[in-house]
Design a protein around this motif. Structure first.
Motif, PDB file in Angstrom:
ATOM      1  N   ARG A   1       0.802  -1.027   0.036  1.00 28.95           N
ATOM      2  CA  ARG A   1      -0.136  -0.027   0.150  1.00 28.95           C
ATOM      3  C   ARG A   1       0.788   1.424  -0.002  1.00 28.95           C
ATOM      4  N   GLU A   2       0.270   2.316  -0.290  1.00 27.11           N
ATOM      5  CA  GLU A   2       0.936   3.797  -0.477  1.00 27.11           C
ATOM      6  C   GLU A   2       0.813   4.714   0.934  1.00 27.11           C
ATOM      7  N   ASP A   3       0.039   4.342   1.934  1.00 26.55           N
ATOM      8  CA  ASP A   3      -0.610   5.189   2.861  1.00 26.55           C
ATOM      9  C   ASP A   3       0.056   4.804   4.225  1.00 26.55           C
ATOM     10  N   ASN A   4       1.007   4.232   4.480  1.00 26.96           N
ATOM     11  CA  ASN A   4       1.515   4.038   5.895  1.00 26.96           C
ATOM     12  C   ASN A   4       2.934   3.995   6.078  1.00 26.96           C
ATOM     13  N   ARG A   5       3.456   3.997   7.367  1.00 26.68           N
ATOM     14  CA  ARG A   5       4.806   4.067   7.360  1.00 26.68           C
ATOM     15  C   ARG A   5       5.666   2.859   7.041  1.00 26.68           C
ATOM     16  N   HIS A   6       5.078   1.450   6.707  1.00 23.94           N
ATOM     17  CA  HIS A   6       5.943   0.638   6.076  1.00 23.94           C
ATOM     18  C   HIS A   6       5.774   0.423   4.603  1.00 23.94           C
ATOM     19  N   SER A   7       5.100   1.276   4.159  1.00 22.91           N
ATOM     20  CA  SER A   7       4.919   1.293   2.635  1.00 22.91           C
ATOM     21  C   SER A   7       6.128   1.248   1.952  1.00 22.91           C
ATOM     22  N   TYR A   8       6.058   0.604   0.734  1.00 25.41           N
ATOM     23  CA  TYR A   8       7.233   0.543  -0.267  1.00 25.41           C
ATOM     24  C   TYR A   8       7.911   2.023  -0.442  1.00 25.41           C
ATOM     25  N   LEU A   9       6.936   2.767  -0.628  1.00 26.16           N
ATOM     26  CA  LEU A   9       7.255   4.286  -0.788  1.00 26.16           C
ATOM     27  C   LEU A   9       8.205   4.866   0.356  1.00 26.16           C
ATOM     28  N   ASN A  10       8.404   4.277   1.519  1.00 25.78           N
ATOM     29  CA  ASN A  10       9.123   4.649   2.753  1.00 25.78           C
ATOM     30  C   ASN A  10      10.054   3.910   2.782  1.00 25.78           C
ATOM     31  N   THR A  11      10.257   3.053   1.783  1.00 28.76           N
ATOM     32  CA  THR A  11      11.370   2.052   2.019  1.00 28.76           C
ATOM     33  C   THR A  11      12.565   1.972   0.966  1.00 28.76           C
ATOM     34  N   PHE A  12      13.670   1.745   1.270  1.00 27.85           N
ATOM     35  CA  PHE A  12      14.657   1.860   0.373  1.00 27.85           C
ATOM     36  C   PHE A  12      15.607   0.407   0.657  1.00 27.85           C
ATOM     37  N   VAL A  13      16.139   0.130  -0.522  1.00 28.58           N
ATOM     38  CA  VAL A  13      16.720  -1.283  -0.328  1.00 28.58           C
ATOM     39  C   VAL A  13      18.281  -1.064  -0.765  1.00 28.58           C
ATOM     40  N   ALA A  14      19.091  -2.084  -0.100  1.00 30.36           N
ATOM     41  CA  ALA A  14      20.580  -1.788  -0.657  1.00 30.36           C
ATOM     42  C   ALA A  14      20.686  -3.168  -1.506  1.00 30.36           C
ATOM     43  N   ILE A  15      21.351  -2.722  -2.543  1.00 30.17           N
ATOM     44  CA  ILE A  15      21.258  -3.993  -3.536  1.00 30.17           C
ATOM     45  C   ILE A  15      22.557  -4.280  -4.268  1.00 30.17           C
ATOM     46  N   GLU A  16      22.882  -5.492  -4.348  1.00 29.58           N
ATOM     47  CA  GLU A  16      23.925  -5.852  -5.244  1.00 29.58           C
ATOM     48  C   GLU A  16      23.676  -7.146  -6.194  1.00 29.58           C
ATOM     49  N   ASP A  17      23.970  -7.025  -7.591  1.00 31.18           N
ATOM     50  CA  ASP A  17      23.606  -7.876  -8.407  1.00 31.18           C
ATOM     51  C   ASP A  17      21.940  -8.215  -8.230  1.00 31.18           C
ATOM     52  N   GLU A  18      21.047  -7.339  -8.071  1.00 30.30           N
ATOM     53  CA  GLU A  18      19.615  -7.331  -7.964  1.00 30.30           C
ATOM     54  C   GLU A  18      19.231  -8.037  -6.748  1.00 30.30           C
TER      55      GLU A  18
END
Length: 187
Positions: free
Chosen positions: A50-67
């Motif tokens: 969802r887009e409307d809460n604190r744990h939404s993907y919109l408030n989340t950033f990911v550290a990635i290596e080779d996807e």
């Protein structure tokens, strides 16, 4: 090792949600209104997409290596948290959840690091530090001057790490009746 940080996407839920649960523990039960591990993960996945809460993907950033997702940062503005938490309470009420009290975790004039977690296989490689630095960069880009986080009082090593990188304990805090230190870094 080439690690990049990007905005999470809904399809990242399979890798992100278990890390959120690992980091926040029993808070996940309260945020989802669920008790079993299966139900907590299922409902937190719904919230993540969802887009409307604190744990939404919109408030989340990911550290990635080779996807591959190696770590996560859940980060938002304290002022926006008020509406996001109101949305969460409405969602919990609609599903008749047993607990609908959402504890405030940041002041309105702060950007807030809600969650940082690195996969077990990736720990000790500086990924957590990269995510914290990324939060500082985002805060400055967004015109913020304060970046905050809460650390459980018994997590002395974590508190020392945050102090080494410039965070200062401002006040005691309580989340689900558990004691925390509210720490702030001036930017």
């Amino acid at each position: 090792m080439t690690i990049t940080i990007r905005q999470a996407q809904p399809q990242d839920a399979f890798a992100v949600v278990p890390l959120i649960i690992e980091a926040i523990g029993a808070i996940a039960n309260r945020l989802t209104g669920e008790q079993t591990d299966e139900a907590v993960e299922r409902e937190l996945t719904i919230l993540f997409k969802r887009e409307d809460n604190r744990h939404s993907y919109l408030n989340t950033f990911v550290a990635i290596e080779d996807e591959e997702i190696l770590g996560i940062l859940v980060y938002y503005n304290g002022k926006q948290a008020i509406q996001m938490d109101a949305n969460l309470v409405q969602w919990l009420e609609a599903k008749n959840a047993p607990s609908i009290v959402i504890d405030k975790e940041a002041h309105e004039d702060e950007y807030y690091i809600d969650t940082v977690c690195v996969t077990p296989a990736s720990r000790g490689k500086g990924i957590g530090t990269l995510l914290l630095q990324y939060a500082e960069q985002l805060t400055q880009e967004r015109g913020g001057q304060k970046l905050s986080l809460n650390v459980e009082t018994e997590k002395i090593n974590a508190r020392r790490l945050y102090e080494r990188i410039g965070y200062v304990i401002i006040e005691p805090w309580s989340i689900i009746d558990e004691p925390f230190h509210h720490m702030v870094k001036q930017l």
